[in-house]
Design a protein around this motif. Structure first.
Motif, PDB file in Angstrom:
ATOM      1  N   ILE A  52      35.784  37.997  45.524  1.00 52.94           N
ATOM      2  CA  ILE A  52      36.185  39.235  44.854  1.00 52.94           C
ATOM      3  C   ILE A  52      37.573  39.597  45.338  1.00 52.94           C
ATOM      4  N   ARG A  53      38.401  39.970  44.412  1.00 48.58           N
ATOM      5  CA  ARG A  53      39.765  40.423  44.699  1.00 48.58           C
ATOM      6  C   ARG A  53      39.994  41.625  43.798  1.00 48.58           C
ATOM      7  N   ARG A  54      39.539  42.783  44.242  1.00 48.00           N
ATOM      8  CA  ARG A  54      39.639  43.938  43.349  1.00 48.00           C
ATOM      9  C   ARG A  54      40.134  45.171  44.059  1.00 48.00           C
ATOM     10  N   VAL A  90      42.238  49.741  37.738  1.00 40.70           N
ATOM     11  CA  VAL A  90      41.417  48.693  38.324  1.00 40.70           C
ATOM     12  C   VAL A  90      42.220  47.395  38.223  1.00 40.70           C
ATOM     13  N   ASP A 150      41.909  43.577  39.028  1.00 42.19           N
ATOM     14  CA  ASP A 150      40.961  42.522  39.386  1.00 42.19           C
ATOM     15  C   ASP A 150      41.660  41.182  39.256  1.00 42.19           C
ATOM     16  N   GLU A 208      40.096  38.155  37.257  1.00 38.98           N
ATOM     17  CA  GLU A 208      40.043  38.160  35.791  1.00 38.98           C
ATOM     18  C   GLU A 208      41.098  37.206  35.238  1.00 38.98           C
ATOM     19  N   LYS A 258      43.798  41.482  34.129  1.00 45.10           N
ATOM     20  CA  LYS A 258      43.828  41.760  35.560  1.00 45.10           C
ATOM     21  C   LYS A 258      44.042  43.244  35.849  1.00 45.10           C
TER      22      LYS A 258
END
Lengths: 341, 341, 341, 341
Positions: B226-228, B239, B241, B244, B248
């Motif tokens: 996860i990179r959020r 947001v 992300d 994605e 992103k």
């Protein structure tokens, strides 16, 4: 036939009413509510059920076996105490009470009077949490190393409690249910953006023995709704995503790789996404509250210990109370005393 | 034509080499590397580039304008210092140095000798971060209230640094770039599961004035990648992300709703998922490192201040150093001194 | 106060009952149902509503203004005809009738007797479809080039109709609502895996003038539930994903790129994911059936044309009838005659 | 040491060059390309490799064992024929030739001259397709009932072929690989929106014996990139989503439920999302083309039959040719003759 009375017909009360009314061998006989517009609603929904303003009516009715309490938290202790003293079994909304001392008093009273005291930690009765309990109990995760939970919402600010008291009881009850250890200390940090003294973004950090930690991100001011918990074990890990329609629980092999000297191997691992199979077990599709209602009725009938009893309620409140202290003291570490068991 | 030399041809060096070699008006003339197998690789990849073992060769070559440093962090300070003293401009891998004192010395040296000192915070040059900077600068978020970042990995443990030093520099450089304020204090908590003294699960909490907070979850032992990052503003929220493929960055209306007495309104909000439109702007598809290389060369050519200069490198190290102190002291609050600007 | 009677209290009837009972200025006065267990259920749910077995009771009740028909499709025509002849307005479940001829007879009868004839195409009243209608009507899509819809289910096989009759009416009603043109021909293909003559995987292909096509994948034997429609326009495109919790409708720039000679440009486009911004508009959170009930009651009150009237019902049946012919004839192209408007 | 020559250094050629150059016991000795700018590029990428304009140089070089053909499809037949006649083994880009007749001629020639003839159906060498082959071969899906594939793109229009010829070969090669049967008939439908005669939205329908069908949606004008294939079996089903980062292949229990009379059971199934566990097996992270190159070299070395040989190439072209006929004839059913095996 068990006869139940409900007090409180606000946001959650109708759900309790509907689910208990639908149970076999159970009759919802009375609803107590102080607001007249809500009484009218109760009458419309349950024409055959007596709707009253005075809680004493429920206490005095000898036919009523059990009382369901779905009022604001500030009244939980007083109502539950009266119900237990009147010889009723009790299911009370979470959080069980406002203070640890109140929780301990209710537990003692229930023990003394041999009454059932249960707390409505609904999530414990979901198919997802039941499945996770099964997985954890089987030992397939290995040693549990951490729990990380994100429960963030879309801009609904409560006016009487902060975001920890509002959202954390769900996660804490799940934590206590899955992790078979007593937490030893709590830290909490939070900020308020609504001009009152109620934190709306908060982080809660719970320490257990042996470097096991649990961490919670609770937030009323998030652009998206996230309900996701990671449980890291030495052998396997779980991702529990409550927003997923069908694959709420996923189990992954852990697969730790220690970085050695080989640069290309490192790179390879870096771009790898996963180190083993993933399994998403089929979960039963059922309303958790219906399962919980059936379980509570079984406990009443068989005089057995509820899965989410007074002790479970107390353990959540212990952490909430410690979190309040920590936040006031700038995030300092607050030790938890042992539970009253 | 700017001529650059590279020192370090391990994991990241080849990426620097490839991107600088591909820039117009730039020539990669020398690669310095101590491991013979890596020298061989450098020769194979760049047959026309001189590959040497001795860093002095690069320092002594008067044709070399700038030196790129992609060696382990323990050597950054010494190599960068020598390069600056030899009159070279410098781009150094993140984190810039091991200590705040070293970072300050390099900054002072670069200032004195009028050399360019840049730090490779690659993420700042991604389309996503550039777009977020544009959005934040436009003021459309309103006041920034919090930043929350999750950067968790799949079981690759480093053997020389902990998870904060490994992963947080990315998020901290983004934080410093987007939030135009100096942080005032840091808390960090973490645990080790690998039997060494290097934390592999950690939480970093950064305080700013006016109740602005930033929180980071850093984890090498996660089942999923996860990179959020959430950025909460009083008017809009982002947001980001990074996992994605195409969306992103998403921008949401904030839409806070204060809970009033109306139960049905509350319920309505509770089940609502969003309170406004969402926009996912088109982001440019380009390699961030190529953009960064071009920017560094422009700074060298025009003697201008790099977007990610020594001060930017220092600000990241200040937080890392405070985090180390905090973790050692059981998560206590560590004040940050003001930057050296 | 409009008084309505409901016939059919099986799967869908209770939803109609609940939604009409909750409308202001409307009273649900009678429910007709032949199965005794379902009558008992109706009585339990609506204690104040008369529950009968004989449809004639509803027809003979002069207080009843409108009749809601939620019985199996084979009885729709007969019940609707009787209701119209008795001077009642009618809302009938989809599909309106079994045959085109029946549909045309009901339309003629409603016209002659000046009664409202509406068909329950519930999806038209969702926030998502209403938003798409608004977008299409605004012209921002440019010319509509194609519609592609996937509506696939998880292994629930019907025993009286094939997958096209079961699932396609939803998509066809949306198609007719959004595309302001008459289809000219239909092809359908399908296979049966359940040992009966009812297709459970099928593809439906609908031709319009000017190379506009609509294609439907309908499937009862899919491992996952997908409900996704693409609408391709010359300027913008829509992705409508009904399984998304909050971003059901997304609008994309179309951005066609014609491949020229430049290999690198081609490659660049190939790896690009999107050519413009994406917007996911906020959709109202409301039960479509409640909106539809309110709309029907308004039509009854104001004697106005329903959004989903008899003609809308007929247009769906025309395509279903053609699809049956095509499937029997090995997928041949079946021309559609013009609607009876 | 096997020596290979490559003809065509356009879009795909560099990938072949890079992957073959990196194989052990293989040497890329020559690249043939007609465009001077591309020759320059080849020289820059592979300084040690001979770059020529004249294909005859490769044919005449006795050291070259195998020729890789990555030119436009119109030249495949002629180049492959010359290479085979010159005694070289051949790997040719997909689609193998323009016509069935050409494909059959190459197959016959390869057989006669005992040369290896392979077609570059790269997808067959991905971890995902290899895993699916393993699953299908194990029999755990039961009988395969259907395959449904969606391969849609974002607005990149080719100027020489239609969307079927461009995108379907990938899916058809996977279909032929996984389904161990010969298709018997083809239908295709499509429309052109670019003002030329090349369809950019198309549907391809392939019939097999015993009610097994395969269906393909191919589209250059889609707002989102989708690469998803469903494979429905009587016992289990596969969802293959090539856009997923880590869970490209998911295996579901099939769990058909036949609708009986019980309304509540039906309702229950309707709201159920899944009927069994789902497993997402770990897939190897490797470049498919590298696996394919190694496989081709093994076949050359051991004179063994390639996984994707001339027959595999022919089977794809048979369907493409039938699809062209069908589209021209308004979507009529076109029978496939048996393969030449």
């Amino acid at each position: 036939m068990i006869k139940v009375g409900l007090v409180g017909y606000g946001y959650w009360g109708p759900n309790l009413a509907r689910n208990f009314a639908a149970q076999p061998d159970c009759e919802l006989v009375a609803i107590c509510e102080s607001q007249s517009s809500r009484i009218a609603l109760a009458k419309a929904h349950f024409p055959g059920v007596r709707a009253v303003e005075d809680f004493q009516v429920l206490l005095d009715d000898p036919k009523i076996n059990a009382i369901l309490i779905a009022t604001p938290v500030s009244s939980h202790f007083s109502l539950a105490k009266q119900a237990l003293q009147a010889g009723k079994d009790v299911l009370v909304e979470k959080p069980m009470t406002e203070t640890v001392a109140q929780a301990e008093e209710l537990i003692a009273l229930a023990k003394l009077s041999n009454r059932i005291l249960a707390v409505d930690h609904t999530f414990l009765f979901t198919g997802a949490v039941q499945k996770m309990k099964e997985i954890v109990s089987s030992g397939q995760l290995g040693e549990i190393l951490y729990m990380d939970s994100v429960r963030i919402n879309l801009g609904l600010f409560q006016q009487d409690v902060n975001v920890i008291s509002d959202l954390a009881p769900h996660d804490l009850s799940i934590m206590n249910y899955l992790i078979d250890k007593d937490p030893i200390a709590v830290k909490a940090m939070g900020v308020c953006h609504a001009g009152n003294a109620l934190e709306n973004v908060a982080y809660l950090h719970v320490e257990f023995p042996n470097d096991l930690i649990a961490h919670f991100h609770l937030n009323w001011l998030a652009p998206v709704k996230i309900r996701r918990t990671l449980i890291g074990g030495s052998k396997k890990m779980i991702v529990y995503d409550d927003m997923e329609a069908s694959e709420k629980v996923k189990i992954y092999d852990s697969g730790i790789t220690i970085k050695e000297g080989d640069i290309d191997a490192i790179h390879k691992v870096n771009v790898d996404y996963r180190t083993g199979d993933m399994i998403a077990p089929k979960l039963p599709h059922r309303e958790a509250l219906s399962v919980e209602a059936a379980h509570f009725l079984t406990c009443v009938r068989e005089r057995s210990k509820p899965l989410s009893d007074g002790i479970a309620g107390l353990r959540v409140i212990q952490v909430l109370e410690a979190a309040k202290l920590s936040i006031k003291d700038g995030g300092s570490r607050v030790l938890l005393s042992k539970g009253s068991e």
